[in-house]
Design a protein around this motif. Structure first.
Motif, PDB file in Angstrom:
ATOM      1  N   ASP A   1       0.850  -1.128   0.053  1.00  0.00           N
ATOM      2  CA  ASP A   1      -0.060   0.060   0.106  1.00  0.00           C
ATOM      3  C   ASP A   1       0.818   1.266  -0.057  1.00  0.00           C
ATOM      4  OD1 ASP A   1      -2.629  -1.212  -0.286  1.00  0.00           O
ATOM      5  OD2 ASP A   1      -3.137  -0.824   1.769  1.00  0.00           O
TER       6      ASP A   1
ATOM      7  N   ARG B   1      -2.566  -2.110  -6.807  1.00  0.00           N
ATOM      8  CA  ARG B   1      -3.780  -1.496  -6.679  1.00  0.00           C
ATOM      9  C   ARG B   1      -3.900  -0.211  -7.266  1.00  0.00           C
ATOM     10  NH1 ARG B   1      -6.931   0.346  -2.342  1.00  0.00           N
ATOM     11  NH2 ARG B   1      -5.016   0.384  -1.016  1.00  0.00           N
TER      12      ARG B   1
ATOM     13  N   ASP C   1     -11.703   0.443  -6.616  1.00  0.00           N
ATOM     14  CA  ASP C   1     -10.559   0.055  -6.540  1.00  0.00           C
ATOM     15  C   ASP C   1     -10.385  -1.404  -7.430  1.00  0.00           C
ATOM     16  OD1 ASP C   1      -8.517   0.409  -4.255  1.00  0.00           O
ATOM     17  OD2 ASP C   1     -10.409   1.136  -3.279  1.00  0.00           O
TER      18      ASP C   1
ATOM     19  N   GLN D   1      -7.577  -4.291  -8.461  1.00  0.00           N
ATOM     20  CA  GLN D   1      -6.228  -5.049  -7.896  1.00  0.00           C
ATOM     21  C   GLN D   1      -5.754  -5.880  -9.023  1.00  0.00           C
ATOM     22  OE1 GLN D   1      -5.465  -5.060  -4.294  1.00  0.00           O
ATOM     23  NE2 GLN D   1      -3.522  -6.286  -5.158  1.00  0.00           N
TER      24      GLN D   1
ATOM     25  N   ARG E   1      -6.642   2.844  -7.092  1.00  0.00           N
ATOM     26  CA  ARG E   1      -7.596   3.486  -6.309  1.00  0.00           C
ATOM     27  C   ARG E   1      -8.049   4.784  -7.111  1.00  0.00           C
ATOM     28  NH1 ARG E   1     -11.014   2.730  -2.184  1.00  0.00           N
ATOM     29  NH2 ARG E   1     -12.017   4.588  -1.069  1.00  0.00           N
TER      30      ARG E   1
END
Length: 208
Positions: free
Chosen positions: A54, A173, A165, A167, A175
């Motif tokens: 992240d 990822r 989002d 993936q 967003r």
């Protein structure tokens, strides 16, 4: 613009009302209704690409406009000026720093991606598993083994999409969050058309 983000745009502007007119799971009904009842959207967006931890790899922001069926305008303002515009048939990608416009048909741009499945050629249940993750939050998982993304999540508030989002198979990822959203607005004529500026290089498909 990566193909997974193109999925987002087609998800918001494509023929979902027709696509989901057949049998759907109860979990998808609210999402289908919200998207079908939204004729147009406009506002600003913030987009982030994150790694598996992240950590933000890159971030961008700008304004957007969407009109069903199939029309969208994505104006990137930071960190680079770019435009991605579709009139429903032709897709233009203008990079000001490169002084280049890439032209493709929407069908070619989405060929081989799950986005193509959202164009109305097949039933949602044939291609995706749809679940309500929590109120106002829905997950889509492609059934095809060769899909280019693992899952997509759509977030709604008062029937309006507020975030998406996506993936991918590499653990990254994307967003996208939407702000100051106006629903069912009217756009001036030609807003979803593009004329390459003088002097830029135009590359892409012949005849477009």
């Amino acid at each position: 613009m990566c193909r997974s983000v193109l999925l987002v745009l087609v998800l918001l502007t494509g023929g979902l009302s027709g696509l989901w007119a057949g049998s759907v799971h109860a979990a998808a009904e609210d999402l289908a209704d919200a998207l079908a009842n939204t004729r147009a959207l406009a506002g600003v967006f913030e987009q982030r690409l994150l790694d598996s931890d992240d950590t933000v790899i890159e971030a961008s922001r700008g304004s957007f406009a969407l009109q069903r069926p199939g029309k969208f305008r994505w104006d990137y303002e930071q960190p680079y000026v770019q435009q991605v515009i579709s009139d429903g048939q032709t897709l233009w990608h203008y990079d000001r720093d490169l002084a280049q416009v890439t032209v493709r048909s929407v069908g070619t741009a989405l060929s081989g991606t799950p986005a193509a499945l959202l164009s109305g050629a097949t039933e949602l249940d044939d291609s995706f598993v749809v679940r309500e993750l929590e109120p106002g939050r829905y997950g889509l998982e492609p059934k095809a083994a060769e899909a280019e993304f693992e899952s997509a999540t759509v977030e709604l508030e008062d029937g309006v999409v507020t975030a998406l989002d996506i993936q991918d198979a590499l653990g990254q990822r994307t967003r996208i969050e939407f702000f100051d959203v106006a629903r069912n607005v009217s756009f001036k004529a030609g807003w979803f058309e593009f004329e390459p500026p003088p002097g830029v290089e135009v590359v892409g498909e012949a005849g477009l």
